[in-house]
Design a protein around this motif. Structure first.
Motif: not given
Lengths: 297, 303
Positions: B120-122, B176-181
């Protein structure tokens, strides 16, 4: 793949297979998690290297001697202290504005009865879907028409005002999020207060707001994050160094320090750390906010 | 809607009826915002798009000239194509990866919350900071990616300046950046699935793959629908990555719609032209969202 494993027939062979698969899965997840962290790790390591070291072949992960001076060098290359202060200031203003204006609207939509309630709420939801970039031009023109006493241009362009005033005028996401939460508050509470002579404003202040603290926390964190990370608005509206935010400052820094990766990474890291700390402290609220808008929607 | 509360209704009045006056008070900021900052400006964009306006001289009415000019503007067509390409690749791919990850992360393992945090950090970090690192990772001379590929014998690539690689490189970073959401939404939905359903599937002897497809996937379609909307809308707004990672001039290989609007509006001060492009962006997003909402009848199973 492993149709033999089924909880209904707990055979030793199945168990062994299942725990093997589980171990494999955990290994994969950990590897994936590490992969997710690589860019951050790389950011930290590069920020501590000497400039000559970043291009060394073969590459090294750890700096031979950590160049701690990269941080003060970066910090003093541009007025990063000012940028940092501006980012904090704007994030706080945006957060306060959204908390006030969205909670008021959400209360009206959740607890008051009035004509055009549903169509108005529908209109608000439609604006949730519209990318804000569609209205960049008319907003810019509007702010250009508004007089400003201290700005060089005489209008709002070049000032920080366009970056926070709008937050006090409501927002689709926040209103939707808080309305969903307000709807879970039993009506009997408000009814009882009304019998005691409370008006809607008092009910909003004394019953709805205190009970909605978790949802308000979620909205606060999201707004803070968006404001902190916003790039397009600062680069459109801000002109002078003393007004820049961290994101706009970093963008400027990137242009001036091309190829000086240790300093650039140090700058990036400084801008990222407050958000990471906030996230780790408030992880619960992040997760709940996302789940709340997503699932009950 | 709610059944009678006559005392309140009699007291009300005003243009909105019922508790209208109070509603007006509570909604005042929102109504002003709608009028001058969001809904109103949509119409203003349409009006401005019919003019030629550089902000220095008064706007001239030019009819649909801006729109016809856009259609023969190579750069705009490239921006359209790139934005579509970005959407068509990044949305399904991002959802599929997040779905798999959520299934894997949805179990009781020690330290799992730590791993979730990593994913989630990204999401919470600014795109400019992230894009700066990725610019360094993608660096053609001695970026991390080329160095890693060299170990396995692949020759170094110009990830961001090679026109065929630039867009895929940006997509990889964005996923990579949006995966967490998406992962978090899926996880929340997974935790809402009644255990009895999964147990029932177990009794039927369904393996993990069959169980996922026939039991979990249908139950997760509302969450997939929702993350799909978010990703879809987000993907039409790509700007930060492009602004930081590649300066789209002169290759045009990575220009996107929002970058095109930014450039024309705020670098060339062609307000009419930028507005016409904005209006097209609005129509595209509206059309995509409408089709997407219409499609939900066919594949989204609400309980």
């Amino acid at each position: 793949m492993s149709e033999t494993t089924s909880a209904a027939q707990p055979r030793p062979a199945g168990h062994r297979l299942r725990s093997a698969r589980r171990a494999f899965l955990v290994g994969l997840l950990v590897a994936g998690g590490l992969l997710m962290m690589v860019p951050f790790l790389w950011m930290i390591m590069t920020s501590l290297k000497a400039r000559s070291e970043v291009f060394s072949i073969p590459p090294t992960l750890f700096p031979s001697t950590p160049q701690w001076h990269n941080y003060p060098d970066m910090w003093n290359a541009l007025p990063f202290g000012t940028f940092f202060f501006n980012s904090v200031k704007l994030a706080v203003l945006n957060t306060v504005g959204q908390l006030i204006s969205c909670s008021m609207a959400a209360y009206a939509f959740a607890a008051l009865r009035f004509r055009f309630r549903e169509p108005l709420f529908g209109l608000l939801l439609v604006t949730l879907i519209i990318p804000f970039q569609v209205v960049l031009v008319p907003n810019f023109i509007l702010y250009r028409l508004l007089p400003h006493p201290t700005s060089a241009s005489g209008n709002w362009i070049g000032t920080q005002e366009p970056l926070w005033v709008g937050a006090f005028l409501g927002g689709a996401f926040g209103t939707f999020l808080l309305r969903q939460f307000f709807l879970t508050i039993p009506r009997e509470l408000a009814d009882a207060a009304r019998v005691d002579g409370a008006n809607p404003w008092q009910i909003y202040l004394r019953i709805y707001l205190p009970l909605a603290k978790p949802a308000l926390a979620t909205l606060a964190i999201f707004t803070f994050m968006w404001s902190w990370n916003d790039l397009i608005d600062p680069i459109i509206y801000l002109r002078d160094l003393p007004t820049l935010t961290l994101t706009a400052g970093l963008s400027l820094f990137q242009g001036q320090y091309v190829g000086r990766w240790p300093l650039l990474m140090a700058g990036a890291l400084v801008s990222v750390i407050p958000m990471i700390v906030l996230f780790i402290l408030a992880q619960r609220h992040f997760v709940r906010g996302i789940a709340m808008t997503g699932i009950k929607g | 809607m709610t059944v009678g509360r006559p005392a309140v209704r009699r007291r009300g009045g005003g243009p909105l009826g019922g508790e209208g006056r109070w509603a007006l008070l509570f909604l005042a900021p929102t109504l002003i915002g709608l009028a001058v900052l969001s809904a109103g400006p949509i119409l203003a964009t349409l009006a401005i798009s019919l003019t030629s306006w550089d902000l220095l001289t008064p706007p001239k009415l030019v009819g649909l000239d801006n729109f016809t000019a856009l259609l023969s503007d190579d750069r705009f067509m490239k921006a359209l194509r790139n934005t579509f390409f970005f959407t068509i690749v990044s949305v399904p791919l991002g959802l599929a990866i997040a779905y798999g990850l959520a299934l894997a992360l949805n179990q009781r393992i020690r330290g799992i919350s730590f791993i979730r945090t990593a994913y989630f950090l990204p999401v919470v970090t600014s795109t400019i900071a992230i894009a700066l690192v990725w610019q360094w990772i993608y660096n053609a001379d001695s970026g991390l990616l080329n160095q890693a590929l060299e170990v396995v014998g692949v020759s170094p690539q110009k990830w961001l300046s090679n026109p065929t690689l630039a867009m895929p490189s940006i997509i990889a970073m964005s996923i990579w950046q949006g995966l967490g959401i998406n992962v978090i939404i899926f996880l929340a939905a997974l935790q809402g699935i009644p255990q009895e359903l999964i147990d029932a599937a177990n009794v039927d002897g369904a393996g993990p793959w069959a169980r996922s497809r026939s039991v979990i996937l249908p139950l997760l379609t509302p969450a997939i629908f929702f993350t799909g909307v978010l990703s879809l809308i987000g993907s039409f707004q790509v700007f930060d990555q492009i602004f930081v990672l590649v300066k789209p001039r002169p290759t045009d290989a990575t220009i996107t719609l929002v970058y095109f609007i930014y450039e024309n509006g705020f670098k060339f001060f062609k307000m009419g032209y930028a507005s016409a492009a904005s209006w097209i962006l609005f129509l595209i997003v509206a059309a995509f969202t409408a089709i997407y909402f219409w499609s939900q009848k066919r594949w989204v199973h609400y309980q």
